[in-house]
Design a protein around this motif. Structure first.
Motif, PDB file in Angstrom:
ATOM      1  N   ASP A   8       0.793  -1.232   0.000  1.00 47.56           N
ATOM      2  CA  ASP A   8       0.000   0.000   0.000  1.00 47.56           C
ATOM      3  C   ASP A   8       0.829   1.289   0.000  1.00 47.56           C
ATOM      4  O   ASP A   8       0.300   2.372   0.169  1.00 47.56           O
ATOM      5  CB  ASP A   8      -1.025   0.005   1.146  1.00 47.56           C
ATOM      6  CG  ASP A   8      -0.362  -0.204   2.495  1.00 47.56           C
ATOM      7  OD1 ASP A   8       0.890  -0.170   2.566  1.00 47.56           O
ATOM      8  OD2 ASP A   8      -1.082  -0.390   3.482  1.00 47.56           O
TER       9      ASP A   8
ATOM     10  N   ALA B 195      -5.415   5.007  -4.007  1.00 43.90           N
ATOM     11  CA  ALA B 195      -5.461   4.868  -2.547  1.00 43.90           C
ATOM     12  C   ALA B 195      -6.625   5.634  -1.946  1.00 43.90           C
ATOM     13  O   ALA B 195      -6.904   5.498  -0.767  1.00 43.90           O
ATOM     14  CB  ALA B 195      -4.152   5.357  -1.937  1.00 43.90           C
TER      15      ALA B 195
ATOM     16  N   PRO C 160     -10.730   6.711  -1.888  1.00 44.83           N
ATOM     17  CA  PRO C 160     -12.001   6.132  -2.315  1.00 44.83           C
ATOM     18  C   PRO C 160     -12.718   6.952  -3.389  1.00 44.83           C
ATOM     19  O   PRO C 160     -13.586   6.422  -4.074  1.00 44.83           O
ATOM     20  CB  PRO C 160     -12.828   6.097  -1.021  1.00 44.83           C
ATOM     21  CG  PRO C 160     -12.149   6.997  -0.055  1.00 44.83           C
ATOM     22  CD  PRO C 160     -10.724   7.047  -0.455  1.00 44.83           C
TER      23      PRO C 160
ATOM     24  N   ASP D  39     -12.701  -6.488  -5.336  1.00 44.71           N
ATOM     25  CA  ASP D  39     -12.803  -6.636  -3.896  1.00 44.71           C
ATOM     26  C   ASP D  39     -11.974  -7.841  -3.443  1.00 44.71           C
ATOM     27  O   ASP D  39     -12.449  -8.962  -3.443  1.00 44.71           O
ATOM     28  CB  ASP D  39     -14.272  -6.817  -3.521  1.00 44.71           C
ATOM     29  CG  ASP D  39     -14.589  -6.099  -2.221  1.00 44.71           C
ATOM     30  OD1 ASP D  39     -13.676  -5.472  -1.647  1.00 44.71           O
ATOM     31  OD2 ASP D  39     -15.745  -6.165  -1.778  1.00 44.71           O
ATOM     32  N   LEU D  40     -10.729  -7.596  -3.101  1.00 43.24           N
ATOM     33  CA  LEU D  40      -9.826  -8.685  -2.752  1.00 43.24           C
ATOM     34  C   LEU D  40      -9.810  -8.916  -1.248  1.00 43.24           C
ATOM     35  O   LEU D  40      -9.724  -7.972  -0.471  1.00 43.24           O
ATOM     36  CB  LEU D  40      -8.410  -8.342  -3.213  1.00 43.24           C
ATOM     37  CG  LEU D  40      -8.203  -8.256  -4.724  1.00 43.24           C
ATOM     38  CD1 LEU D  40      -6.872  -7.582  -5.018  1.00 43.24           C
ATOM     39  CD2 LEU D  40      -8.241  -9.639  -5.335  1.00 43.24           C
ATOM     40  N   VAL D  41      -9.879 -10.187  -0.859  1.00 44.51           N
ATOM     41  CA  VAL D  41      -9.732 -10.516   0.557  1.00 44.51           C
ATOM     42  C   VAL D  41      -8.260 -10.344   0.924  1.00 44.51           C
ATOM     43  O   VAL D  41      -7.380 -10.805   0.207  1.00 44.51           O
ATOM     44  CB  VAL D  41     -10.181 -11.970   0.828  1.00 44.51           C
ATOM     45  CG1 VAL D  41      -9.841 -12.380   2.246  1.00 44.51           C
ATOM     46  CG2 VAL D  41     -11.669 -12.119   0.565  1.00 44.51           C
ATOM     47  N   GLU D  42      -8.022  -9.627   2.015  1.00 52.90           N
ATOM     48  CA  GLU D  42      -6.638  -9.431   2.447  1.00 52.90           C
ATOM     49  C   GLU D  42      -6.316 -10.457   3.525  1.00 52.90           C
ATOM     50  O   GLU D  42      -7.036 -10.590   4.510  1.00 52.90           O
ATOM     51  CB  GLU D  42      -6.466  -8.008   2.988  1.00 52.90           C
ATOM     52  CG  GLU D  42      -5.048  -7.634   3.394  1.00 52.90           C
ATOM     53  CD  GLU D  42      -4.121  -7.378   2.208  1.00 52.90           C
ATOM     54  OE1 GLU D  42      -4.618  -7.232   1.065  1.00 52.90           O
ATOM     55  OE2 GLU D  42      -2.894  -7.326   2.427  1.00 52.90           O
TER      56      GLU D  42
ATOM     57  N   TYR E 167     -19.747 -13.471   1.722  1.00 48.90           N
ATOM     58  CA  TYR E 167     -18.375 -13.158   2.097  1.00 48.90           C
ATOM     59  C   TYR E 167     -17.687 -14.415   2.651  1.00 48.90           C
ATOM     60  O   TYR E 167     -17.383 -14.501   3.833  1.00 48.90           O
ATOM     61  CB  TYR E 167     -18.372 -12.037   3.148  1.00 48.90           C
ATOM     62  CG  TYR E 167     -16.989 -11.486   3.441  1.00 48.90           C
ATOM     63  CD1 TYR E 167     -16.295 -10.767   2.476  1.00 48.90           C
ATOM     64  CD2 TYR E 167     -16.373 -11.703   4.675  1.00 48.90           C
ATOM     65  CE1 TYR E 167     -15.030 -10.273   2.731  1.00 48.90           C
ATOM     66  CE2 TYR E 167     -15.113 -11.205   4.940  1.00 48.90           C
ATOM     67  CZ  TYR E 167     -14.441 -10.493   3.961  1.00 48.90           C
ATOM     68  OH  TYR E 167     -13.182 -10.011   4.215  1.00 48.90           O
TER      69      TYR E 167
ATOM     70  N   ALA F 277     -14.884 -15.635   3.119  1.00 46.43           N
ATOM     71  CA  ALA F 277     -13.423 -15.494   3.235  1.00 46.43           C
ATOM     72  C   ALA F 277     -12.881 -16.490   4.253  1.00 46.43           C
ATOM     73  O   ALA F 277     -13.491 -16.746   5.279  1.00 46.43           O
ATOM     74  CB  ALA F 277     -13.064 -14.079   3.646  1.00 46.43           C
TER      75      ALA F 277
ATOM     76  N   LYS G 276     -10.858 -16.321   6.518  1.00 45.08           N
ATOM     77  CA  LYS G 276     -10.117 -15.710   7.621  1.00 45.08           C
ATOM     78  C   LYS G 276     -11.041 -15.492   8.807  1.00 45.08           C
ATOM     79  O   LYS G 276     -12.269 -15.524   8.648  1.00 45.08           O
ATOM     80  CB  LYS G 276      -9.427 -14.413   7.190  1.00 45.08           C
ATOM     81  CG  LYS G 276     -10.325 -13.308   6.695  1.00 45.08           C
ATOM     82  CD  LYS G 276      -9.457 -12.070   6.384  1.00 45.08           C
ATOM     83  CE  LYS G 276     -10.270 -10.908   5.906  1.00 45.08           C
ATOM     84  NZ  LYS G 276      -9.431  -9.735   5.615  1.00 45.08           N
TER      85      LYS G 276
ATOM     86  N   LEU H 152     -12.532   2.417   3.626  1.00 49.18           N
ATOM     87  CA  LEU H 152     -13.097   3.269   2.583  1.00 49.18           C
ATOM     88  C   LEU H 152     -12.601   2.893   1.199  1.00 49.18           C
ATOM     89  O   LEU H 152     -13.379   2.855   0.246  1.00 49.18           O
ATOM     90  CB  LEU H 152     -12.755   4.738   2.854  1.00 49.18           C
ATOM     91  CG  LEU H 152     -13.355   5.374   4.107  1.00 49.18           C
ATOM     92  CD1 LEU H 152     -12.824   6.783   4.260  1.00 49.18           C
ATOM     93  CD2 LEU H 152     -14.875   5.373   4.041  1.00 49.18           C
ATOM     94  N   SER H 153     -11.297   2.623   1.073  1.00 48.16           N
ATOM     95  CA  SER H 153     -10.767   2.454  -0.278  1.00 48.16           C
ATOM     96  C   SER H 153     -10.597   1.001  -0.683  1.00 48.16           C
ATOM     97  O   SER H 153     -10.855   0.655  -1.833  1.00 48.16           O
ATOM     98  CB  SER H 153      -9.466   3.229  -0.458  1.00 48.16           C
ATOM     99  OG  SER H 153      -8.520   2.807   0.479  1.00 48.16           O
ATOM    100  N   ALA H 154     -10.179   0.122   0.234  1.00 47.96           N
ATOM    101  CA  ALA H 154      -9.985  -1.278  -0.162  1.00 47.96           C
ATOM    102  C   ALA H 154     -11.264  -2.082   0.021  1.00 47.96           C
ATOM    103  O   ALA H 154     -11.416  -3.143  -0.549  1.00 47.96           O
ATOM    104  CB  ALA H 154      -8.834  -1.908   0.610  1.00 47.96           C
TER     105      ALA H 154
ATOM    106  N   GLY I 125     -13.371  -6.614   1.162  1.00 49.81           N
ATOM    107  CA  GLY I 125     -12.402  -7.706   1.095  1.00 49.81           C
ATOM    108  C   GLY I 125     -11.345  -7.592   2.162  1.00 49.81           C
ATOM    109  O   GLY I 125     -10.978  -8.557   2.808  1.00 49.81           O
ATOM    110  N   LYS I 126     -10.858  -6.394   2.366  1.00 51.28           N
ATOM    111  CA  LYS I 126      -9.782  -6.212   3.330  1.00 51.28           C
ATOM    112  C   LYS I 126     -10.328  -6.025   4.742  1.00 51.28           C
ATOM    113  O   LYS I 126      -9.856  -6.650   5.670  1.00 51.28           O
ATOM    114  CB  LYS I 126      -8.915  -5.017   2.930  1.00 51.28           C
ATOM    115  CG  LYS I 126      -7.709  -4.872   3.836  1.00 51.28           C
ATOM    116  CD  LYS I 126      -6.649  -3.962   3.263  1.00 51.28           C
ATOM    117  CE  LYS I 126      -5.433  -3.969   4.155  1.00 51.28           C
ATOM    118  NZ  LYS I 126      -4.416  -3.017   3.719  1.00 51.28           N
TER     119      LYS I 126
ATOM    120  N   THR J 181     -17.172   9.421  -0.480  1.00 44.96           N
ATOM    121  CA  THR J 181     -16.371   8.288  -0.009  1.00 44.96           C
ATOM    122  C   THR J 181     -17.226   7.303   0.773  1.00 44.96           C
ATOM    123  O   THR J 181     -16.896   6.144   0.884  1.00 44.96           O
ATOM    124  CB  THR J 181     -15.209   8.745   0.889  1.00 44.96           C
ATOM    125  OG1 THR J 181     -15.738   9.561   1.934  1.00 44.96           O
ATOM    126  CG2 THR J 181     -14.183   9.514   0.117  1.00 44.96           C
TER     127      THR J 181
END
Lengths: 535, 373
Positions: free
Chosen positions: A259, A301, A303, A315-318, B181, B183, B185, B251-253, B256-257, B278
């Motif tokens: 990031d 970076a 929104p 939408d990636l799972v982190e 969702y 995921a 995790k 807000l931005s990722a 998912g994150k 946003t």
């Protein structure tokens, strides 16, 4: 070479060095108004055009000095970064924040862009694997890798962030527990990880070189590598140049994302703080974010800016990242000593008369540094690894007998001590028969490869002067072109030192698919350490 | 006082830089002397403003950087310069000698500073409840799982139900019928690092209260709750050190994150008020039941800092501005005006609010968690 010439040359080098060589603790100079001195990851070089525009718009010029993440963390932790820099800018602050002495020196971060680390494979391969049009997880990827259904290249996790992120990602995903890694969880998934890394057939110290090497192997006949693990941004840029573009595989159980936080150091002056604020604000503005997305293929970076359609999965799972330095260090050590394909490393070393004095001393130290004598953070990971075959082949007028070692995975210390013993007893005398000695090196490797083919094999060629042997570079090139594929594909990493014949060394690197490392303006140790990322 | 100033590293550096600059110019041309003097006196700032330096919790950085806020302070003869830092860092690690005031984001941190620095008084001009920011699909999932409930006019995040799921190490993909969702995790609220951030300490205040069935106030209670609450942090692995980080990721990722992120209500409201798009329609606020208030508390360290505290508490214009940054103000009118004007869907009053433990207790628990990393 003629030894008598050396002092004069050295004095000259010293004189010219005085005028333009930067203070090593301040490679980008003293603080000055309107300049932000930044210790950064080398992949940020592609942002230069954006930063040039930023300088016009904000009056803040960025001066970069590049470093690996772990080496950078060490500089921040021990305070040397405070001396010569106002800010740090790596692909992530995660590792730095895990080192307590580094963490407390980090000030305000401004995330500028992001890019996940993913796997790229040619479309045909994806089809063959049955992965077309559906998402797969790391476990399935690891299984296919273990069955050698595909091969890939990845950077050295101790030298470069993309390899590091991939290692953490695959370990976290395979552990299946869903929470962050610790030592017990790592050892529980070691067998699966070993499968996954058995398909890694190319390593590199930097993302940039990895892409180049991959592209070269895609077009030239030789040991082809199917895919690459790298930043999404690097793979998208690379696709523009490849005859067969890569399909990006986004594992559905998660990724690790860089990031890029431009982070002020707490020691920065108020002028530098102001410069950092202005620059961050500019870089995070909507127009500049779009410009960064277009030109570097990294995700925005902020929104307010919608990610482009070229980012196939939004939408990636982190995946969770380890919460302690010891867990991360343990993972890297395990990778080197147990998980990855073991290395086979041949050092062809010039011990001719011109190496007498400081030079042979530097060589002894450089080798000793790789046996664990280097206690720095980065040095810890650069040492000869468990299971590695190390051969020292010193030469002068002819090649001397090769000295072979294999470092055990469990108790490496006694063998590392032996290597150090051999290294520190190297002496300098006689001529410089580079090419006949190099040719002899292939005899050693041929025997080793026949006995045990599945290793990363590479050659380091260190010489400080012109060839004085009967065989010249043309002879070597002829010899090399006649080699069987298994030997021809071995990269040679020549080290420029003293009065090395630069053009010839470049040629040796080129014909073997290697890379030249320069030790003329820095220590041999530094060069030897850097090469470790490619072995 | 003077001695304090000169022993401060940052002050010395700045002084040296300007001095060197001054000498350089003087040598080059005579007129430069004049410039050097001007620079040395602080450059282009309007004359007569008194510079006041504060160290503040980073959530208030945008407020102090706002030109309208600067203008109000200027009207009162002040130029306020701030350095952001973690609130716990302010209380324990930061060298406060070079500052006129400290403005951490929690009452326990302020208590500690007040005691250490023997400050006569403190000001609590604004506060913000801790919230969990999330997304519609997650709200649906967690409603089915019994974690999200409809409360008195707002949706709550049932902390006890959440602790039960977390204790079992539940992963998202293990929730029955979860296709939104899946995921692989752990189902965990993303927080900041408990080793250096205030919002993580506030989260510990909430979760330890529920695990203990009341405010933790004895060593026995600490020992009882620690294993469970430690897991909430440790299982996340790496966490960021300032509350801006995970909220920006939210807000931005996106989902998912960070499917669930612990935040200050003010962070969310601030974004809505800005109207910079946003906050998308699928982003939702949940109020933990119970929650705690983060009481932004200013501790004056010198007389000039006291003046800042007075203005923040008493000046109506600053109160109104603070409310536009999402803070609930000591005078509730300011915040309620913003809620009405911007048509915000936040409750006027939050019912289920508990007190955080005493500073020492909170610190001891945080240290015990830090040791397990």
């Amino acid at each position: 070479m003629n030894r008598r010439l050396v002092p004069a040359v050295a004095v000259l080098a010293l004189l010219t060095g005085c005028s333009d060589e930067a203070d090593p603790s301040r490679p980008v100079g003293d603080p000055s108004p309107g300049v932000l001195r930044v210790l950064a990851g080398s992949e940020l070089a592609d942002l230069q055009p954006v930063l040039d525009e930023a300088a016009k718009a904000t009056g803040v010029t960025v001066k970069f000095s590049y470093s690996g993440t772990i080496e950078g963390a060490e500089k921040v932790a021990n305070g040397t970064a405070d001396q010569g820099f106002d800010a740090v800018w790596f692909s992530s602050n995660r590792y730095l924040e895990l080192v307590p002495d580094a963490q407390k020196r980090l000030g305000t971060p401004a995330k500028v862009m992001s890019s996940p680390v993913v796997l790229g494979l040619p479309a045909a391969k994806v089809r063959e694997l049955g992965w077309e049009g559906r998402r797969v997880g790391w476990a399935e990827i690891a299984q296919a890798a273990g069955e050698r259904k595909f091969t890939y290249g990845m950077t050295d996790p101790s030298a470069s962030n993309s390899g590091f992120s991939a290692l953490v990602g695959v370990a976290a995903a395979l552990s299946g527990s869903g929470s962050a890694l610790d030592a017990a969880r790592i050892s529980a998934v070691a067998p699966q990880l070993k499968q996954f890394f058995s398909a890694q057939t190319l390593s590199a110290g930097s993302s940039g070189w990895l892409s180049e090497a991959y592209a070269r192997r895609a077009t030239e006949p030789g040991a082809k590598v199917d895919g690459l693990i790298n930043y999404e941004s690097v793979l998208l840029s690379l696709n523009a140049t490849l005859p067969e573009p890569l399909t990006l595989i986004y594992p559905n159980d998660g990724v690790v994302t860089a990031d890029y936080p431009l982070t002020l150091l707490t020691s920065a002056s108020s002028e530098a703080r102001e410069a950092h604020r202005k620059l961050s604000e500019h870089l995070r503005g909507a127009d500049v974010q779009r410009r960064i997305m277009d030109s570097t293929h990294r995700r925005p970076a902020v929104p307010q800016v919608q990610p482009d359609a070229k980012f196939a999965v939004k939408d990636l799972v982190e995946l969770p990242f380890p919460g302690s330095q010891s867990a991360v260090d343990g993972l890297i050590t395990t990778y080197f000593d147990q998980l990855r394909r073991p290395s086979r490393t041949l050092y062809v070393l010039d011990t001719s008369g011109s190496m007498q004095g400081d030079r042979i001393d530097g060589l002894r130290q450089a080798l000793a540094g790789l046996t664990g004598a280097d206690s720095s953070l980065a040095g810890k990971f650069n040492r000869f690894h468990g299971r590695e075959q190390v051969t020292l082949l010193p030469f002068n007028s002819t090649a001397r007998p090769p000295v072979k070692y294999e470092v055990p995975a469990d108790d490496p210390r006694p063998v590392l001590d032996q290597i150090r013993g051999t290294a520190t007893s190297l002496d300098a005398a006689g001529g410089t028969a580079i090419y006949s000695s190099l040719r002899d090196g292939y005899d050693v490797l041929r025997e080793q490869i026949n006995a045990d083919p599945d290793r990363f094999t590479s050659i380091v060629l260190m010489t400080d002067g012109e060839n004085t042997g009967n065989e010249n570079i043309d002879d070597f090139e002829r010899f090399h072109s006649g080699l069987p594929q298994t030997l021809k594909g071995i990269p040679i990493f020549p080290v420029l030192f003293g009065e090395s014949a630069t053009a010839e060394m470049e040629r040796v690197a080129k014909i073997s698919g290697g890379k030249v490392f320069d030790a003329r303006s820095r220590s041999l140790s530094a060069a030897f350490k850097e090469i470790r990322g490619y072995q | 006082m003077t001695k304090d100033l000169f022993s401060d590293k940052r002050f010395q550096q700045r002084w040296t830089v300007k001095r060197t600059l001054g000498i350089g110019l003087a040598v080059v041309l005579l007129a430069g002397v004049v410039i050097a003097i001007v620079l040395g006196q602080g450059g282009d700032e309007p004359a007569g403003l008194r510079t006041v330096r504060g160290v503040i919790g980073s959530e208030k950085l945008a407020f102090f950087a706002d030109q309208r806020v600067k203008d109000v302070f200027a009207k009162h003869g002040l130029k306020v310069e701030v350095d952001p830092a973690g609130s716990r860092q302010i209380a324990t690690a930061t060298d406060l000698n070079s500052y006129d005031f400290a403005f951490p984001s929690s009452a326990p941190a302020a208590e500690k500073i007040q005691r250490d620095r023997k400050a006569a008084r403190t000001y609590a001009p604004f506060s913000s409840p801790m919230v969990v920011a999330t997304f519609d699909p997650i709200v649906d999932l967690l409603t089915k799982a019994g974690v999200v409930r409809s409360g008195p006019g707002y949706q709550t995040f049932d902390v006890q139900a959440y602790l039960d799921l977390a204790a079992k190490g539940t992963r998202w993909d293990q929730l029955p019928g979860n296709t939104a969702y899946p995921a692989r995790k752990n189902l965990l609220v993303t927080t900041t690092d408990p080793r250096d951030s205030n919002s993580a300490a506030m989260y510990l205040a909430i979760t330890s209260f529920v695990a203990n069935g009341g405010v933790v106030s004895s060593q026995e209670a600490e020992a009882k709750v620690l294993p469970g609450v430690s897991k909430l942090f440790l299982d996340q692995g790496y966490t960021q050190s300032s509350s801006e980080g995970p909220f920006e990721d939210y807000l931005s990722a996106g989902m998912g994150k960070t499917p669930l992120v612990l935040a200050y209500e003010a962070q969310f409201v601030d974004r809505v008020v800005r109207g910079d798009s946003t906050i998308r329609p699928d982003m939702k606020l949940l109020y933990p039941a119970p929650t705690v208030l983060s009481k932004h508390t200013l501790v004056p360290l010198r007389e000039a800092g006291d003046r800042v505290g007075q203005l923040l508490s008493g000046d109506a214009e600053l109160g109104r501005l603070a409310a536009t940054f999402g803070f609930r103000t000591a005078d509730p009118r300011h915040f309620n005006d913003v809620v009405k004007e911007k048509n915000l869907t936040v409750p006027q009053t939050i019912v289920d609010v508990v007190e955080p433990p005493a500073h020492e207790t909170l610190e001891r628990m945080l240290e015990a968690i830090a040791k397990q990393y």
